[in-house]
Design a protein around this motif. Structure first.
Motif, short mmCIF file in Angstrom:
data_model
loop_
_atom_site.label_atom_id
_atom_site.label_comp_id
_atom_site.label_asym_id
_atom_site.label_seq_id
_atom_site.Cartn_x
_atom_site.Cartn_y
_atom_site.Cartn_z
N PHE A 164 -8.20 -2.31 -3.99
CA PHE A 164 -7.23 -1.95 -2.96
C PHE A 164 -7.88 -1.37 -1.69
O PHE A 164 -7.17 -1.06 -0.74
N SER A 165 -9.20 -1.23 -1.69
CA SER A 165 -9.88 -0.78 -0.47
C SER A 165 -10.74 -1.90 0.10
O SER A 165 -10.35 -2.56 1.06
N THR A 166 -11.88 -2.16 -0.51
CA THR A 166 -12.81 -3.14 0.08
C THR A 166 -12.26 -4.57 0.01
O THR A 166 -12.56 -5.39 0.87
N GLU A 167 -11.46 -4.87 -1.01
CA GLU A 167 -10.95 -6.25 -1.12
C GLU A 167 -9.64 -6.45 -0.36
O GLU A 167 -9.43 -7.52 0.21
N PHE A 168 -8.74 -5.46 -0.37
CA PHE A 168 -7.40 -5.72 0.19
C PHE A 168 -6.85 -4.58 1.04
O PHE A 168 -5.66 -4.56 1.33
N ALA A 196 2.85 -10.76 8.60
CA ALA A 196 4.28 -11.01 8.84
C ALA A 196 5.15 -9.88 8.30
O ALA A 196 6.38 -9.94 8.36
N GLY A 197 4.51 -8.84 7.76
CA GLY A 197 5.27 -7.69 7.26
C GLY A 197 5.91 -7.93 5.90
O GLY A 197 6.80 -7.20 5.49
N LYS A 198 5.43 -8.95 5.18
CA LYS A 198 6.06 -9.28 3.89
C LYS A 198 5.47 -8.50 2.72
O LYS A 198 5.95 -8.63 1.60
N THR A 199 4.40 -7.76 2.96
CA THR A 199 3.80 -6.97 1.88
C THR A 199 4.06 -5.49 2.18
O THR A 199 3.67 -5.01 3.24
N PHE A 219 -0.33 -13.37 -4.49
CA PHE A 219 -0.48 -12.37 -3.44
C PHE A 219 -0.18 -10.99 -4.03
O PHE A 219 0.62 -10.86 -4.95
N ASN A 220 -0.80 -9.97 -3.45
CA ASN A 220 -0.51 -8.60 -3.89
C ASN A 220 0.91 -8.20 -3.49
O ASN A 220 1.38 -8.55 -2.40
#
Ligand SMILES: [Fe+2]
Length: 243
Positions: A164-168, A196-199, A219-220
């Protein structure tokens, strides 16, 4: 093919010969990704990319990469035949400032998204960063934490925090959220989904992140942002020092 002692890593002098089709896929990915990366990636990535100057039309060899990376930070890359290295192998190399790059590249049908990290992800997503000492210091934090972790849960948490840091991860710069994570930088589809603000996005807090699982095959569903590279290091250190 010459293998190094762990039998999965190739001697840099005996790197893989890629096919014209593989170079063509690299070129297609590079060409599609450049405009939005130049616009939406964070300053650190753009500085690293300017340092590394990856070729747009050829998969670079390990030797080519190391000539440009190692003098700057001491990190180097090694080619591996393993498509998804397990964490024990991965962090063993990380502790020696070695970054494994797979010999696999996605197919022409998977240009937008590949669930398996391929060499486009490894090289285009990760390697520019390794020309920066401030980023190399961030990566230096993970292997000691992984090796200090006493339980499977703690080891999983180290991997989760890397994910959740270096990858995403995202980073706030000049009042805007910019793309930091290499998994987003190398995935046109997921990067556009996030932009697009979807996450849904939340502040990068270890106690929050430990409740979320990595999404490898899709996708996350939740991602996290930090205020600076130094703020990210402080937040990670708070947890890693407790291990
Ligand atoms: Fe990665």
């Amino acid at each position: 093919m010459a293998l190094q002692s762990d039998q999965t890593v190739l001697d840099p002098q005996a790197d893989v010969e890629f096919t014209n089709e593989q170079h063509r896929i690299w070129t297609a990915l590079f060409t599609r990704q450049q405009p939005q990366v130049q616009k939406f990636a964070c300053k650190e990535y753009l500085q690293g990319a300017a340092n590394l100057q990856l070729p747009p039309d050829r998969i670079p060899s390990v030797q080519w990469l190391n000539e440009r990376i190692t003098p700057r930070t001491g990190w180097r890359t090694l080619r591996t035949r393993v498509r998804y290295s397990d964490a024990v192998q991965w962090y063993k190399h990380f502790a020696r400032r070695e970054f494994l790059v797979t010999d696999y590249i996605r197919t022409g049908e998977e240009l937008d998204f590949t669930p398996e990290p391929d060499m486009f992800h490894d090289v285009y997503g990760h390697l520019p960063y390794f020309t920066l000492e401030s980023y190399a210091e961030l990566q230096d934090m993970f292997a000691p934490a992984f090796h200090r972790a006493a339980t499977d849960d703690q080891r999983e948490n180290v991997k989760r925090l890397a994910w959740f840091s270096t990858e995403f991860g995202l980073i706030r710069q000049d009042g805007e959220l910019k793309i930091f994570g290499t998994g987003l930088i190398s995935s046109k589809g997921e990067m556009e989904h996030v932009l697009a603000g979807k996450t849904p996005l939340l502040p990068f807090k270890v106690e929050t992140i430990l409740n979320f699982d990595k999404a490898i095959w899709s996708f996350n569903e939740q991602l996290f942002f930090f205020e600076s590279l130094e703020a990210l290091k402080r937040e990670l250190a708070g947890y890693f020092d407790s291990l």
